[in-house]
Motif scaffolding. Structure first.
Motif, short mmCIF file in Angstrom:
data_model
loop_
_atom_site.label_atom_id
_atom_site.label_comp_id
_atom_site.label_asym_id
_atom_site.label_seq_id
_atom_site.Cartn_x
_atom_site.Cartn_y
_atom_site.Cartn_z
N ASP A 91 0.83 -1.21 0.00
CA ASP A 91 0.00 0.00 0.00
C ASP A 91 0.86 1.26 0.00
O ASP A 91 0.60 2.21 -0.74
CB ASP A 91 -0.93 0.00 1.22
CG ASP A 91 -1.94 -1.13 1.19
OD1 ASP A 91 -2.19 -1.69 0.10
OD2 ASP A 91 -2.48 -1.45 2.27
N ALA A 92 1.90 1.24 0.85
CA ALA A 92 2.76 2.42 0.98
C ALA A 92 3.50 2.72 -0.32
O ALA A 92 3.50 3.86 -0.81
CB ALA A 92 3.76 2.21 2.12
N TRP A 93 4.11 1.69 -0.90
CA TRP A 93 4.92 1.93 -2.10
C TRP A 93 4.07 2.14 -3.35
O TRP A 93 4.48 2.86 -4.27
CB TRP A 93 5.93 0.81 -2.29
CG TRP A 93 7.06 0.93 -1.31
CD1 TRP A 93 7.32 0.14 -0.24
CD2 TRP A 93 8.06 1.95 -1.30
NE1 TRP A 93 8.42 0.60 0.45
CE2 TRP A 93 8.89 1.71 -0.18
CE3 TRP A 93 8.33 3.05 -2.12
CZ2 TRP A 93 9.98 2.52 0.12
CZ3 TRP A 93 9.41 3.87 -1.81
CH2 TRP A 93 10.23 3.60 -0.71
N ALA A 98 2.81 5.84 -7.42
CA ALA A 98 1.72 6.49 -8.14
C ALA A 98 1.89 8.00 -8.14
O ALA A 98 1.61 8.67 -9.15
CB ALA A 98 0.38 6.11 -7.53
N ALA A 99 2.37 8.56 -7.02
CA ALA A 99 2.58 9.99 -6.93
C ALA A 99 3.66 10.46 -7.91
O ALA A 99 3.68 11.62 -8.32
CB ALA A 99 2.97 10.39 -5.51
N ARG A 103 4.16 2.74 -11.67
CA ARG A 103 3.40 1.63 -11.12
C ARG A 103 4.32 0.74 -10.29
O ARG A 103 5.36 0.31 -10.77
CB ARG A 103 2.75 0.81 -12.24
CG ARG A 103 1.94 -0.39 -11.78
CD ARG A 103 1.24 -1.06 -12.96
NE ARG A 103 0.57 -2.28 -12.57
CZ ARG A 103 1.13 -3.48 -12.57
NH1 ARG A 103 2.40 -3.60 -12.97
NH2 ARG A 103 0.46 -4.56 -12.18
N TYR A 104 3.90 0.48 -9.08
CA TYR A 104 4.69 -0.37 -8.19
C TYR A 104 4.40 -1.84 -8.45
O TYR A 104 3.23 -2.24 -8.54
CB TYR A 104 4.39 -0.03 -6.73
CG TYR A 104 5.13 -0.88 -5.73
CD1 TYR A 104 6.51 -0.83 -5.63
CD2 TYR A 104 4.43 -1.75 -4.87
CE1 TYR A 104 7.20 -1.60 -4.70
CE2 TYR A 104 5.11 -2.52 -3.94
CZ TYR A 104 6.49 -2.45 -3.85
OH TYR A 104 7.16 -3.22 -2.93
N SER A 274 10.54 12.24 6.74
CA SER A 274 10.32 12.92 5.45
C SER A 274 9.29 12.23 4.58
O SER A 274 8.54 12.89 3.85
CB SER A 274 11.63 13.03 4.68
OG SER A 274 12.05 11.75 4.23
N GLY A 275 9.27 10.91 4.60
CA GLY A 275 8.41 10.16 3.70
C GLY A 275 8.79 10.36 2.25
O GLY A 275 7.99 10.10 1.34
N SER A 276 10.02 10.78 2.01
CA SER A 276 10.45 11.18 0.67
C SER A 276 11.57 10.31 0.14
O SER A 276 12.60 10.14 0.81
CB SER A 276 10.90 12.64 0.69
OG SER A 276 11.59 13.00 -0.48
N VAL A 277 11.42 9.80 -1.08
CA VAL A 277 12.48 9.03 -1.73
C VAL A 277 13.70 9.91 -1.98
O VAL A 277 14.84 9.47 -1.82
CB VAL A 277 11.96 8.42 -3.05
CG1 VAL A 277 13.11 7.79 -3.84
CG2 VAL A 277 10.88 7.38 -2.78
#
Length: 288
Positions: A91-93, A98-99, A103-104, A274-277
């Motif tokens: 769900d998280a990835w 998607a953002a 597509r994961y 951060s939740g940021s790649v």
């Protein structure tokens, strides 16, 4: 950690008790080879079987008999926990990809006991959990959770979830092409440089585990008091410096392959906060 009642993943393959027999192509792999792989890759690794494949002369697995893949029994609470955590990584990835307009593609997670064939060679429980890029599967002997708690001093369900999320982080690296770029350098740089590169790979996987924690907590609010601390403690207990001092009394930074306790904690928290790649660019960071 309030995980019960959440969605469970269908991407769990239960090989425990399958009774399959298998071997590894090329020369056989003995206990000494496994020890070398453990020294090279530490507790968690993107692919400890890369080392074993080189030692054996072949990374190909010859499967004599393997029972059809099956899902864990419905009344297996430990397997249900693993399936639920894996679903939360999906769900998280999926949301993160998607953002970014992508597509994961989730990995499969294989539960096994003792040893099992993989696309990277024969996986053994002594290696701890690992990810094989060759078949895009995470491999887990759940007896490791007892080792994590009793021998490594990292109890708690969220510590176990962090282990799974770290391995899924290696899958994300494969999807993003990071694994392939790093593997292309192996053998063309010195051992010291390979170790330093491995540290950045592993710290990024820790950071990606932090992203999972950030995303899943925001969606589910399932963390309870002490959960985050248990994951941070796990990161500390599996730091190269801590493990080496526990084993020999001396830490040798030039042999580190996963990062120090402080580094592993820092990068997990970087992803969590951060939740940021983009924030997980360990390869571009001047200071780890």
């Amino acid at each position: 950690m309030k995980w019960e009642g959440n969605r469970q993943s269908d991407n769990v393959e239960d090989r425990r008790g399958s009774g399959g027999s298998f071997g590894v192509g090329g020369r056989g792999i003995g206990v000494g080879s496994v020890v070398i792989a453990l020294v090279a890759w530490g507790v968690f690794g993107i692919n400890p079987l890369t080392t074993l494949g080189l030692l054996a002369g072949s990374g190909q697995t010859q499967v004599a008999h393997q029972a059809p893949a099956r899902q864990p029994p419905a009344n297996d609470r430990d397997a249900a926990f693993v399936s639920t955590v894996l679903a939360s990584t999906e769900d998280a990835w999926q949301q993160v990809f998607a953002a970014a307009g992508a597509r994961y593609q989730p990995p499969r997670l294989v539960l096994y006991r003792g040893a099992t064939p993989t696309a990277c060679g024969t996986g053994q429980a002594a290696m701890g959990p690992f990810y094989c890029p060759g078949d895009r599967k995470v491999y887990l002997d759940m007896d490791f959770f007892d080792t994590l708690s009793r021998q490594l001093g990292a109890p708690g369900e969220f510590a176990r979830a962090y282990v799974i999320a770290h391995e899924v982080g290696h899958h994300v690296q494969t999807l993003l092409g990071t694994t392939q770029k790093v593997d292309a350098l192996r053998g063309r740089i010195s051992q010291r440089e390979q170790n330093a590169l491995s540290v950045r790979v592993e710290l990024q996987a820790d950071c990606y585990a932090g992203i999972w924690a950030h995303q899943s907590q925001r969606a589910k609010q399932w963390l309870e008091q002490g959960d985050l601390e248990s994951a941070i403690n796990a990161a500390a207990q599996i730091g190269d410096d801590h493990l080496q001092r526990e084993q020999s009394g001396v830490a040798r930074p030039d042999t580190f392959t996963h990062g120090t306790s402080a580094q592993r904690q820092r990068w997990f928290l970087t992803g969590y906060k951060s939740g940021s790649v983009a924030a997980c660019d360990t390869f571009g960071a001047q200071s780890l």
